[in-house]
Design a protein around this motif. Structure first.
Motif, PDB file in Angstrom:
ATOM      1  N   VAL A 188      44.024  39.924  44.617  1.00 19.41           N
ATOM      2  CA  VAL A 188      43.782  39.596  46.021  1.00 19.41           C
ATOM      3  C   VAL A 188      42.338  39.184  46.238  1.00 19.41           C
ATOM      4  CG1 VAL A 188      43.909  40.438  48.390  1.00 19.41           C
ATOM      5  CG2 VAL A 188      45.567  41.250  46.684  1.00 19.41           C
ATOM      6  N   LEU A 189      42.148  38.029  46.829  1.00 18.91           N
ATOM      7  CA  LEU A 189      40.840  37.549  47.247  1.00 18.91           C
ATOM      8  C   LEU A 189      40.843  37.490  48.768  1.00 18.91           C
ATOM      9  CD1 LEU A 189      41.632  36.104  44.395  1.00 18.91           C
ATOM     10  CD2 LEU A 189      39.541  34.807  44.824  1.00 18.91           C
ATOM     11  N   VAL A 190      40.009  38.291  49.397  1.00 18.71           N
ATOM     12  CA  VAL A 190      39.954  38.354  50.846  1.00 18.71           C
ATOM     13  C   VAL A 190      38.861  37.407  51.337  1.00 18.71           C
ATOM     14  CG1 VAL A 190      39.623  39.830  52.856  1.00 18.71           C
ATOM     15  CG2 VAL A 190      40.771  40.735  50.821  1.00 18.71           C
ATOM     16  N   ASN A 191      39.268  36.435  52.125  1.00 19.62           N
ATOM     17  CA  ASN A 191      38.330  35.438  52.667  1.00 19.62           C
ATOM     18  C   ASN A 191      37.432  34.876  51.565  1.00 19.62           C
ATOM     19  OD1 ASN A 191      39.328  35.848  55.318  1.00 19.62           O
ATOM     20  ND2 ASN A 191      37.971  37.615  55.577  1.00 19.62           N
ATOM     21  N   PRO A 192      37.999  34.279  50.522  1.00 18.57           N
ATOM     22  CA  PRO A 192      37.182  33.823  49.387  1.00 18.57           C
ATOM     23  C   PRO A 192      36.197  32.727  49.743  1.00 18.57           C
ATOM     24  CG  PRO A 192      39.416  32.967  49.225  1.00 18.57           C
ATOM     25  CD  PRO A 192      39.423  33.976  50.334  1.00 18.57           C
ATOM     26  N   ASP A 193      36.457  31.995  50.832  1.00 22.58           N
ATOM     27  CA  ASP A 193      35.532  30.923  51.217  1.00 22.58           C
ATOM     28  C   ASP A 193      34.155  31.469  51.560  1.00 22.58           C
ATOM     29  OD1 ASP A 193      37.689  29.272  50.905  1.00 22.58           O
ATOM     30  OD2 ASP A 193      38.176  29.185  53.041  1.00 22.58           O
ATOM     31  N   ARG A 194      34.087  32.719  51.982  1.00 23.74           N
ATOM     32  CA  ARG A 194      32.787  33.313  52.313  1.00 23.74           C
ATOM     33  C   ARG A 194      31.992  33.672  51.065  1.00 23.74           C
ATOM     34  NH1 ARG A 194      34.875  37.639  56.925  1.00 23.74           N
ATOM     35  NH2 ARG A 194      35.976  36.128  58.247  1.00 23.74           N
ATOM     36  N   LEU A 195      32.672  33.689  49.911  1.00 27.06           N
ATOM     37  CA  LEU A 195      32.017  34.027  48.649  1.00 27.06           C
ATOM     38  C   LEU A 195      32.203  32.881  47.657  1.00 27.06           C
ATOM     39  CD1 LEU A 195      33.307  37.712  48.349  1.00 27.06           C
ATOM     40  CD2 LEU A 195      30.995  37.008  48.967  1.00 27.06           C
ATOM     41  N   SER A 196      32.015  31.659  48.142  1.00 27.83           N
ATOM     42  CA  SER A 196      32.325  30.488  47.323  1.00 27.83           C
ATOM     43  C   SER A 196      31.505  30.446  46.041  1.00 27.83           C
ATOM     44  CB  SER A 196      32.095  29.210  48.141  1.00 27.83           C
ATOM     45  OG  SER A 196      30.757  29.163  48.622  1.00 27.83           O
ATOM     46  N   ASP A 197      30.283  30.984  46.074  1.00 27.13           N
ATOM     47  CA  ASP A 197      29.438  30.954  44.880  1.00 27.13           C
ATOM     48  C   ASP A 197      29.969  31.863  43.780  1.00 27.13           C
ATOM     49  OD1 ASP A 197      27.783  29.209  46.163  1.00 27.13           O
ATOM     50  OD2 ASP A 197      26.287  30.715  46.730  1.00 27.13           O
ATOM     51  N   ALA A 198      30.823  32.814  44.151  1.00 22.72           N
ATOM     52  CA  ALA A 198      31.336  33.768  43.170  1.00 22.72           C
ATOM     53  C   ALA A 198      32.615  33.287  42.508  1.00 22.72           C
ATOM     54  CB  ALA A 198      31.586  35.124  43.831  1.00 22.72           C
ATOM     55  N   HIS A 199      33.174  32.175  42.961  1.00 22.16           N
ATOM     56  CA  HIS A 199      34.437  31.677  42.437  1.00 22.16           C
ATOM     57  C   HIS A 199      34.292  30.215  42.022  1.00 22.16           C
ATOM     58  CE1 HIS A 199      36.273  35.319  43.974  1.00 22.16           C
ATOM     59  NE2 HIS A 199      35.827  35.051  45.187  1.00 22.16           N
ATOM     60  N   GLY A 200      35.232  29.749  41.203  1.00 22.48           N
ATOM     61  CA  GLY A 200      35.245  28.354  40.811  1.00 22.48           C
ATOM     62  C   GLY A 200      35.925  27.501  41.867  1.00 22.48           C
ATOM     63  N   GLU A 201      36.327  26.311  41.450  1.00 23.56           N
ATOM     64  CA  GLU A 201      36.965  25.395  42.391  1.00 23.56           C
ATOM     65  C   GLU A 201      38.278  25.964  42.917  1.00 23.56           C
ATOM     66  OE1 GLU A 201      37.397  21.552  40.693  1.00 23.56           O
ATOM     67  OE2 GLU A 201      35.235  21.243  40.400  1.00 23.56           O
ATOM     68  N   GLN A 202      38.972  26.725  42.097  1.00 24.33           N
ATOM     69  CA  GLN A 202      40.216  27.384  42.512  1.00 24.33           C
ATOM     70  C   GLN A 202      39.985  28.890  42.488  1.00 24.33           C
ATOM     71  OE1 GLN A 202      42.812  25.308  39.497  1.00 24.33           O
ATOM     72  NE2 GLN A 202      44.083  24.991  41.317  1.00 24.33           N
ATOM     73  N   PRO A 203      39.658  29.490  43.627  1.00 25.98           N
ATOM     74  CA  PRO A 203      39.341  30.928  43.661  1.00 25.98           C
ATOM     75  C   PRO A 203      40.451  31.776  43.039  1.00 25.98           C
ATOM     76  CG  PRO A 203      38.780  29.916  45.747  1.00 25.98           C
ATOM     77  CD  PRO A 203      39.521  28.881  44.959  1.00 25.98           C
ATOM     78  N   GLY A 204      40.067  32.613  42.118  1.00 29.46           N
ATOM     79  CA  GLY A 204      41.000  33.524  41.474  1.00 29.46           C
ATOM     80  C   GLY A 204      41.663  32.971  40.232  1.00 29.46           C
ATOM     81  N   ALA A 205      41.601  31.661  40.011  1.00 32.09           N
ATOM     82  CA  ALA A 205      42.326  31.061  38.891  1.00 32.09           C
ATOM     83  C   ALA A 205      41.782  31.526  37.547  1.00 32.09           C
ATOM     84  CB  ALA A 205      42.267  29.539  38.990  1.00 32.09           C
ATOM     85  N   ASP A 206      40.461  31.568  37.411  1.00 32.92           N
ATOM     86  CA  ASP A 206      39.873  31.966  36.128  1.00 32.92           C
ATOM     87  C   ASP A 206      40.179  33.418  35.796  1.00 32.92           C
ATOM     88  OD1 ASP A 206      38.791  29.459  35.671  1.00 32.92           O
ATOM     89  OD2 ASP A 206      36.919  29.937  36.708  1.00 32.92           O
ATOM     90  N   MET A 207      40.091  34.305  36.798  1.00 30.72           N
ATOM     91  CA  MET A 207      40.390  35.708  36.540  1.00 30.72           C
ATOM     92  C   MET A 207      41.875  35.899  36.260  1.00 30.72           C
ATOM     93  SD  MET A 207      39.718  38.779  35.971  1.00 30.72           S
ATOM     94  CE  MET A 207      37.934  38.707  36.165  1.00 30.72           C
ATOM     95  N   ALA A 208      42.730  35.165  36.960  1.00 29.16           N
ATOM     96  CA  ALA A 208      44.164  35.262  36.705  1.00 29.16           C
ATOM     97  C   ALA A 208      44.490  34.833  35.279  1.00 29.16           C
ATOM     98  CB  ALA A 208      44.931  34.408  37.709  1.00 29.16           C
ATOM     99  N   LEU A 209      43.835  33.796  34.798  1.00 31.23           N
ATOM    100  CA  LEU A 209      44.058  33.338  33.427  1.00 31.23           C
ATOM    101  C   LEU A 209      43.575  34.384  32.430  1.00 31.23           C
ATOM    102  CD1 LEU A 209      44.981  31.093  31.535  1.00 31.23           C
ATOM    103  CD2 LEU A 209      42.695  30.068  31.740  1.00 31.23           C
ATOM    104  N   TYR A 210      42.431  34.975  32.709  1.00 32.40           N
ATOM    105  CA  TYR A 210      41.906  36.038  31.843  1.00 32.40           C
ATOM    106  C   TYR A 210      42.911  37.182  31.743  1.00 32.40           C
ATOM    107  CZ  TYR A 210      39.195  40.223  30.677  1.00 32.40           C
ATOM    108  OH  TYR A 210      38.765  41.397  30.123  1.00 32.40           O
ATOM    109  N   LEU A 211      43.455  37.596  32.883  1.00 30.81           N
ATOM    110  CA  LEU A 211      44.416  38.703  32.882  1.00 30.81           C
ATOM    111  C   LEU A 211      45.720  38.301  32.195  1.00 30.81           C
ATOM    112  CD1 LEU A 211      43.890  40.029  36.527  1.00 30.81           C
ATOM    113  CD2 LEU A 211      43.096  41.091  34.400  1.00 30.81           C
ATOM    114  N   ALA A 212      46.156  37.074  32.424  1.00 35.10           N
ATOM    115  CA  ALA A 212      47.407  36.610  31.812  1.00 35.10           C
ATOM    116  C   ALA A 212      47.309  36.616  30.296  1.00 35.10           C
ATOM    117  CB  ALA A 212      47.750  35.208  32.322  1.00 35.10           C
TER     118      ALA A 212
END
Length: 279
Positions: A188-212
């Motif tokens: 879950v990413l809550v209001n990811p646009d407010r933390l845009s510097d902490a995510h890539g172009e697709q918020p959560g995608a990189d971490m989801a891939l890591y977990l997968a």
């Protein structure tokens, strides 16, 4: 997998719920369960109270504290056997509860505690906020069990908070033995646009891939809301029927969290299911 799990033993009413959670995890992971009980008085306290650096024998009051802790450990052993835990050990520590747990956490994979309750008169202040203390200062993740927990599956469905912080990353890494066994994990990413510097172009995608890649069945949930992040995570946990919430502890300063409010504070006070924290 978690192979050594430490559970706080103090004989309190909350011990039954955390014992149920710790025993379930011990059975599922084939883990060794350690019951840690403390006398409540450190040797530093003892020396200060006696006023002598060479006092050879503790007074009767100290013996009483030790006997009470030993009694709680015997009850713990009996309860663990009834709950089907195959490998059990007890440790009685001459220290305060926080000091004892920080010591035992060094040699474990997970520490299981209960949510703080309103302290009874006479309880030392340092015993309060025990989950906060151990999560912040300890080397291992902490599982905080609510009083209402009654041996429900912990990791069938998991809600995990992700905000790009180091604390959240450590919590997800620490929870991997549970996430990999879960039927589904909602990242879950809550209001990811407010933390845009902490995510890539697709918020959560990189971490989801890591977990997968670790075998986690993960779905990314982008939650845009006016609610606080803590409330959003708890609401999603209820909706999903989750048995566990995973979150990083204190992404902001403790002062801001406890005085001004924050995700960790909200979750510690009101999480409806077990909460895994790492700092």
């Amino acid at each position: 997998m978690y192979k050594t799990i430490v559970v706080h033993v103090d004989g309190s009413p909350q011990q039954d719920s955390r014992m149920a959670a710790a025993a379930r995890l011990a059975r599922e992971h084939g883990a060794h369960l350690v019951g840690s009980a403390a006398t409540g008085i450190s040797w530093t306290d003892y020396l200060l109270l006696t006023g002598s650096m060479a006092a050879p024998v503790p007074p009767a009051d100290f013996d009483g504290l030790r006997e009470t802790a030993a009694l709680h450990l015997r009850a713990f052993t009996d309860r663990a056997a009834k709950l089907g835990v195959a490998s059990v050990e007890t440790r009685l520590i001459e220290d305060t509860a926080d000091g004892a747990l920080l010591l035992q956490a060094r040699y474990a994979d997970l520490v299981v505690l209960s949510r703080d309750v309103d302290p009874e008169p006479g309880i030392p202040p340092r015993v309060r906020r025990l989950p906060e203390h151990v999560a912040l200062r300890g080397p291992r993740p902490v599982l905080v069990v609510p009083p209402a927990y009654a041996d429900a599956p912990i990791a069938a469905t998991v809600v995990a908070g992700w905000d790009g912080s180091t604390q959240a990353l450590r919590a997800l890494a620490a929870a991997l033995p549970l996430l990999a066994r879960a039927d589904g994990v909602r990242l879950v990413l809550v209001n990811p646009d407010r933390l845009s510097d902490a995510h890539g172009e697709q918020p959560g995608a990189d971490m989801a891939l890591y977990l997968a890649r670790h075998g986690v069945k993960v779905d990314v949930v982008l939650e845009r809301t006016h609610a606080t992040a803590g409330d959003a995570l708890m609401a999603l946990a209820r909706t999903a029927g989750a048995g566990l919430i995973v979150a990083g502890a204190y992404g902001h300063s403790r002062y801001r969290e406890w005085v001004l409010g924050g995700v960790t504070r909200e979750l510690l006070e009101r999480a409806p299911v077990p909460l895994l924290l790492a700092h």
